[in-house]
Design a protein around this motif. Structure first.
Motif, PDB file in Angstrom:
ATOM      1  N   ALA A  14       0.830  -1.196   0.000  1.00 51.15           N
ATOM      2  CA  ALA A  14       0.000   0.000   0.000  1.00 51.15           C
ATOM      3  C   ALA A  14       0.868   1.251   0.000  1.00 51.15           C
ATOM      4  N   LEU A  15       1.913   1.182   0.811  1.00 55.29           N
ATOM      5  CA  LEU A  15       2.813   2.327   0.914  1.00 55.29           C
ATOM      6  C   LEU A  15       3.409   2.659  -0.439  1.00 55.29           C
ATOM      7  N   ARG A  16       3.786   1.625  -1.114  1.00 59.15           N
ATOM      8  CA  ARG A  16       4.394   1.819  -2.422  1.00 59.15           C
ATOM      9  C   ARG A  16       3.405   2.408  -3.420  1.00 59.15           C
ATOM     10  N   GLU A  17       2.198   1.810  -3.401  1.00 58.93           N
ATOM     11  CA  GLU A  17       1.195   2.293  -4.357  1.00 58.93           C
ATOM     12  C   GLU A  17       0.853   3.751  -4.114  1.00 58.93           C
ATOM     13  N   GLN A  18       0.821   4.088  -2.808  1.00 62.34           N
ATOM     14  CA  GLN A  18       0.548   5.475  -2.463  1.00 62.34           C
ATOM     15  C   GLN A  18       1.621   6.382  -3.048  1.00 62.34           C
ATOM     16  N   LEU A  19       2.840   5.943  -2.928  1.00 67.63           N
ATOM     17  CA  LEU A  19       3.938   6.752  -3.473  1.00 67.63           C
ATOM     18  C   LEU A  19       3.871   6.820  -4.993  1.00 67.63           C
ATOM     19  N   TRP A  20       3.594   5.690  -5.608  1.00 68.09           N
ATOM     20  CA  TRP A  20       3.495   5.648  -7.075  1.00 68.09           C
ATOM     21  C   TRP A  20       2.429   6.631  -7.570  1.00 68.09           C
TER      22      TRP A  20
ATOM     23  N   PRO B  28       4.240  12.386 -10.582  1.00 63.74           N
ATOM     24  CA  PRO B  28       3.627  12.976 -11.795  1.00 63.74           C
ATOM     25  C   PRO B  28       4.032  12.187 -13.036  1.00 63.74           C
ATOM     26  N   ARG B  29       3.102  12.101 -13.969  1.00 67.42           N
ATOM     27  CA  ARG B  29       3.319  11.313 -15.166  1.00 67.42           C
ATOM     28  C   ARG B  29       4.561  11.763 -15.929  1.00 67.42           C
ATOM     29  N   VAL B  30       4.702  13.109 -15.963  1.00 68.25           N
ATOM     30  CA  VAL B  30       5.820  13.658 -16.749  1.00 68.25           C
ATOM     31  C   VAL B  30       7.180  13.158 -16.226  1.00 68.25           C
ATOM     32  N   ALA B  31       7.247  13.045 -14.934  1.00 71.41           N
ATOM     33  CA  ALA B  31       8.520  12.649 -14.328  1.00 71.41           C
ATOM     34  C   ALA B  31       8.936  11.242 -14.742  1.00 71.41           C
ATOM     35  N   LEU B  32       7.939  10.485 -15.177  1.00 66.56           N
ATOM     36  CA  LEU B  32       8.243   9.104 -15.554  1.00 66.56           C
ATOM     37  C   LEU B  32       8.746   8.967 -16.974  1.00 66.56           C
ATOM     38  N   ASN B  33       8.589  10.047 -17.755  1.00 67.65           N
ATOM     39  CA  ASN B  33       9.115   9.980 -19.123  1.00 67.65           C
ATOM     40  C   ASN B  33      10.614   9.763 -19.092  1.00 67.65           C
ATOM     41  N   ILE B  34      11.029   8.788 -19.869  1.00 64.26           N
ATOM     42  CA  ILE B  34      12.466   8.493 -19.835  1.00 64.26           C
ATOM     43  C   ILE B  34      13.205   9.440 -20.756  1.00 64.26           C
ATOM     44  N   ASN B  35      14.167  10.119 -20.196  1.00 66.42           N
ATOM     45  CA  ASN B  35      14.942  11.084 -20.977  1.00 66.42           C
ATOM     46  C   ASN B  35      16.207  10.448 -21.510  1.00 66.42           C
ATOM     47  N   TYR B  36      16.343  10.423 -22.810  1.00 61.28           N
ATOM     48  CA  TYR B  36      17.594   9.871 -23.359  1.00 61.28           C
ATOM     49  C   TYR B  36      18.613  10.952 -23.627  1.00 61.28           C
ATOM     50  N   ALA B  37      18.068  12.143 -23.996  1.00 68.30           N
ATOM     51  CA  ALA B  37      19.017  13.227 -24.254  1.00 68.30           C
ATOM     52  C   ALA B  37      19.546  13.770 -22.933  1.00 68.30           C
ATOM     53  N   ILE B  38      20.708  14.281 -23.033  1.00 69.73           N
ATOM     54  CA  ILE B  38      21.277  14.808 -21.796  1.00 69.73           C
ATOM     55  C   ILE B  38      21.169  16.327 -21.796  1.00 69.73           C
TER      56      ILE B  38
END
Lengths: 886, 113
Positions: free
Chosen positions: B93-99, B103-113
């Motif tokens: 539950a703790l994990r799901e709460q954190l998940w 924010p969705r944007v933060a999960l976008n994987i950035n390849y460019a530096i």
């Protein structure tokens, strides 16, 4: 799977042993089950290795048995734990004393370990040969008419070895010869080096000595002429990574060029060998050049180190008994139809004794000396004893403070024996810490020590188990010795007395502690005086007037070409403004006088055989003037007189006196025959120190011989040495193509002779500083402790009107008196010891009072300086602070 | 609440025991973790974790049957206690709460530096 493969039993057992009871069944079961599965999955090998790894990873606290459960609880273990706890608390509560105690003992132990390593190495020389106990070196001694020894060489003549093998068949197994190649130049393609450690040796050399043959055949490597065996590092120098076997090296020396085929590689000479080799060529090579017949006649050419291998020890007496007859048979009657064995002797020396016990007139390499080994052992023991005394003294002094503890323990029912055990446990613990620290010290100073002593010592070469056991033994012995006095002393207190607080009698005038302090300073002062006297003797030898001009003399090597064109070369050199004179000779001052022949002289009108040894030096006309030797009578060799180069002799005063002339002038013009030459004495020179001051002045005769002058001596204008050397370098490179230019000066070479004394002096001085340091450390601990105990007394004295000076005088006096007693004992002892040491030198310095004074005064100053630090602090303190609480 | 804290490895061990149901003992748990997570663990390390979990009360154990492969030694079978199950659920539950808060944007994987 009816037949099951078992997991590695050793690991299974190990797990069973260490695993906690309550988990063992499941864990071992799981491992076995996994093991059987893994066999199916990966095969037996992999399964086993997984099993082993699993067991090793089991070694974690959650699995292993708790140690506590292992032992049966007993009062003893608890008490020992208590002793240790108290010991550690004690150490930590008095940091300064613990530090002084541990550090002092560690320094002492470190010095002892270091010296033991050195001594062990010195004693290990040549013992690595498998047959070391059966190998003997033959040396040859000459006696004069009176049966006194006149010369004793570590090398003998070439015919002896084969003749011995022949005559003593069955008595000796092998006799092998080694002769130096006198620094030939070895060359392959563009690589060439001058090889110092080059020998020609009999093919059987590898049967006698057991150096490891890395490549090639031990038996046959040197069986053919023109073959050579290289040491591993020499091989790498010439051939790099290539295989040298079968390749050829070009040998050139004595105006001779030979191709030599490499037939073997042997290990580098072990560090503990009495001589070192780089290359060993076959003896047949040498024999072919000289001629076998010729060689077998050369009984006078004593340049061959000869070693005999006996089949067993019992044959040695048989050999020694046979030697006189052997000599008579082969040397024939030398003169007056006397048997040769009356004037010649052969001696045997065990191979393993050579390094420390052989000090003959010729050796392959300079040897060590057993006397120095003894000196070092004595010094090591001194340092250890001093450190132990410190340890004892401080422990005793400190334990006074713990009288109350002892009282309480006794009241609580402690036996005397358990108190003794407590104090001994404590001192053993301290000793153990010191021992660990000592090993750290040794490891950190070893590189420096190796550099200084020229050895390659390492703790790694010592058997680790032996070393550990030895160290533990030292720890226990030192701990027992140092701990026993306080243990017995303190445990004797009656509890009522100490608990009531009555003062313990620490004011006894003479107690063990004072005696120990006196002893420490006695040893330190002896060592300081020893260093002083050795230094005086070195100074004396270096500065003594030698009787000739030793400064600005450059010595250069010579060769055939230089011999034949000597006059031309000399004239050319003399044109240089930086060069004053040039001469050549067979021997150069600072070297040894090893050549001599027989002869007769006219004394009181009749010819008398010379019955003592007169050394000969073959020179040219200008030798004596170049060296600036004083003429007592007669004249120098003259160029104009052709007879001078064939029938004239110049003798030194010692030789003339030996012949029996009381007035030297009378000898001029007398008939003199020497080594087959007949002629007259034309001059007498004053005695001068040709050899180092370790030797008395020998009788010498100077003769002119063109071919035998091996050295060129150039006298340089003062201050122009560099200029002259530069010029000589160009000249010599063209005269001796291919060889490297090197020269030495006579002055330097003379000083080099005293290297052994300088090494000794340096080492003794380091260790004497060390003993002083440890002694001072102890004194510091002791004095500051005594002050601490008497702070109240100081306070009361000050209140009653004592000045700082008074207080200081009172406390310093006691310690100064102890050091003074040390000085009073040390002076006669060191006087006697150093007189003994100087006995060995024919020319010795007188013992100077100043040296003794310096030793005593410096010890005294050190003592006063250490003691006064704490005393001044205490004397200056405000009495209020010390008397405040009672 | 120091006592109920679940380490990452301990969580995995508890889950593995739940997966294995009635057959949860040392070797099985070890191989389960190894195959599922492709992670090599030693039996010793597992033992430490199991003891710790049992001390916390998340696990219960009984001695089971022996077999020939085991050299006739019994195995220890583990079951997760209620407390253990609660702790697992809490962790999840703790994990799901954190998940849910990421924010969705933060999960976008950035390849460019």
């Amino acid at each position: 799977m009816s037949h099951m493969i078992k997991p590695p039993q050793l690991f299974a057992k190990w797990l069973e042993w260490v695993c906690a009871e309550e988990f063992y069944e499941e864990l071992q079961g799981d491992l076995d089950e996994a093991f059987q599965e893994n066999i199916v999955l990966y095969g037996v090998g992999k399964a086993r290795s997984i099993y082993r790894k699993e067991v090793l990873l089991m070694m974690r606290p959650s699995v292993i048995k708790k140690l506590k459960g292992q032992f049966i609880y007993s009062n003893n273990t608890d008490m020992i734990r208590n002793y240790l706890k108290i010991a550690v608390r004690n150490m930590l509560s008095q940091k300064l004393y613990s530090f002084i105690n541990i550090f002092g003992l560690a320094v002492g132990m470190a010095a002892t370990i270091l010296i033991s390593l050195y001594v062990q190495h010195e004693l290990s020389y040549d013992k690595y040969h498998d047959k070391a106990d059966r190998i003997y070196r033959v040396s040859r001694e000459w006696l004069n008419q009176d049966g006194e020894s006149s010369l004793h060489l570590g090398h003998i003549a070439p015919p002896f070895a084969p003749l011995m093998e022949n005559d003593f068949e069955g008595v000796i197994e092998q006799a092998v010869r080694l002769v130096s190649g006198y620094g030939p130049i070895m060359k392959i393609d563009d690589k060439q080096f001058e090889e110092d450690n080059f020998f020609f040796a009999d093919a059987d050399i590898f049967k006698v000595f057991s150096w490891k043959m890395l490549k090639g055949n031990r038996e046959t490597a040197l069986a053919e002429p023109n073959t050579i065996v290289l040491s591993k590092s020499a091989a790498r120098r010439y051939f790099g990574d290539q295989d040298p076997i079968g390749q050829s090296l070009t040998f050139s020396n004595f105006g001779l060029t030979l191709e030599m085929k490499v037939t073997g590689i042997i290990e580098d000479t072990p560090n503990n060998s009495h001589f070192k080799y780089n290359m060993i060529a076959s003896f047949l090579t040498y024999e072919n050049v000289v001629g076998k017949e010729q060689l077998m006649q050369q009984f006078g050419s004593n340049n061959f180190a000869t070693y005999i291998l006996f089949p067993d020890q019992s044959k040695i007496t048989k050999f020694t008994e046979g030697v006189p007859a052997f000599l008579d048979k082969h040397l024939g009657d030398s003169r007056h139809n006397e048997p040769a064995s009356r004037t010649n002797r052969l001696h045997l020396m065990p191979l393993t004794d050579i390094h420390l016990h052989s000090h003959l007139d010729s050796e392959i390499e300079a040897n060590g000396d057993i006397k120095y080994v003894y000196t070092y052992i004595v010094i090591a023991l001194f340092i250890l004893v001093i450190a132990c005394i410190n340890f004892m003294n401080l422990s005793t002094a400190r334990s006074m403070k713990r009288a109350k503890e002892v009282g309480v323990r006794k009241v609580m029912g402690a036996f005397r024996s358990s108190l003794i055990r407590q104090f001994i446990t404590e001192s053993i613990l301290l000793a153990l810490v010191s021992a660990i620290l000592a090993v750290v010290f040794v490891v950190s100073v070893l590189p420096w020590f190796n550099n200084f002593s020229g050895k390659q010592l390492s703790l790694m070469t010592v058997d680790p188990i032996f070393f550990t056991v030895l160290m533990l033994a030292v720890v226990v012995v030192v701990g027992l010795l140092a701990g026993s006095y306080p243990a017995f002393f303190l445990s004797s207190f009656t509890p009522v007395k100490v608990l009531k607080g009555s003062k313990l009698s620490s004011h006894k005038k003479i107690n063990l502690r004072s005696i120990l302090v006196v002893f420490q300073f006695f040893i330190s002062i002896c060592l300081i005086i020893g260093v002083g006297v050795i230094g005086d003797q070195i100074e004396y030898m270096k500065n003594k007037e030698l009787g000739f001009e030793k400064d600005n003399m450059i010595v250069l090597p010579s060769n055939n070409e230089i011999h034949t064109n000597f006059q031309l070369i000399r004239d050319r050199l003399l044109k240089q403004p930086s060069i004053e004179d040039v001469t050549f000779s067979s021997r150069v001052p600072s070297g040894r006088l090893l050549d001599s022949q027989g002869g007769s002289a006219e004394v009181n009108g009749e010819m008398k055989t010379i019955d003592f040894r007169i050394a000969d030096i073959h020179v040219d006309h200008s030798y004596l003037t170049t060296l600036d030797v004083t003429f007592l009578a007669g004249r120098n060799f003259a160029y104009e007189l052709a007879s001078d180069s064939a029938e004239s002799f110049i003798l030194n005063k010692a030789a003339i006196e030996g012949l029996g002339y009381s007035v030297v002038e009378e000898s001029i013009g007398m008939k003199f025959n020497y080594g087959g030459r007949k002629g007259h004495i034309i001059g007498v020179v004053d005695d001068f120190h040709f050899e180092s001051l370790h030797q008395s002045i020998a009788p010498i005769v100077f003769v002119i011989t063109q071919g035998r002058a091996r050295n060129v001596i150039v006298k340089v204008k003062p201050g122009a040495e560099k200029e002259a050397a530069d010029y000589l370098k160009t000249e010599w490179t063209s005269l001796r193509p291919g060889s490297t230019f090197s020269y030495y000066t006579i002055g330097e070479r003379f000083n080099d002779q005293y290297e052994a004394e300088e090494k000794l002096s340096e080492l003794v001085s380091y260790f004497s500083w060390l003993t002083i340091f440890v002694a001072v450390l102890g004194l510091f601990g002791l004095s500051s402790f005594s002050i601490e105990q008497n702070l109240k007394e100081i306070g009361i004295r000050k209140v009653l009107g004592a000045s700082v000076g008074n207080v200081m005088y009172m406390f310093t006096r006691r310690f100064v008196l102890l050091v003074l007693v040390g000085i009073i004992i040390a002076i006669p002892v060191s006087y006697y010891g150093m007189t003994e040491w100087l006995e060995e030198f024919p020319y010795k310095t007188t013992l100077q009072p100043l040296t003794f004074a310096i030793g005593g005064i410096s010890a005294l100053l050190f003592a006063i300086a250490t003691v006064s630090y704490e005393i001044i602090k205490a004397a200056l303190s405000n009495p209020v602070n010390t008397l405040m609480n009672e | 609440m120091k006592g109920t804290y679940l380490g990452e490895f301990q969580e995995i061990v508890l889950l593995a025991i739940l997966i294995l149901e009635d057959d949860a003992y040392g070797v099985r748990i070890q191989s389960e973790i190894q195959t599922e997570l492709d992670r090599s663990i030693s039996r010793g390390a597992l033992h430490t974790a199991l003891t710790r979990l049992e001390e916390k009360g998340f696990l219960q154990s009984i001695m089971g049957s022996a077999s020939k492969e085991r050299g006739g030694r019994r195995k220890r079978l583990y079951t997760v206690t209620n407390m253990g199950k609660v702790a697992l659920k809490e962790a999840k539950a703790l994990r799901e709460q954190l998940w849910s808060k990421v924010p969705r944007v933060a999960l976008n994987i950035n390849y460019a530096i």
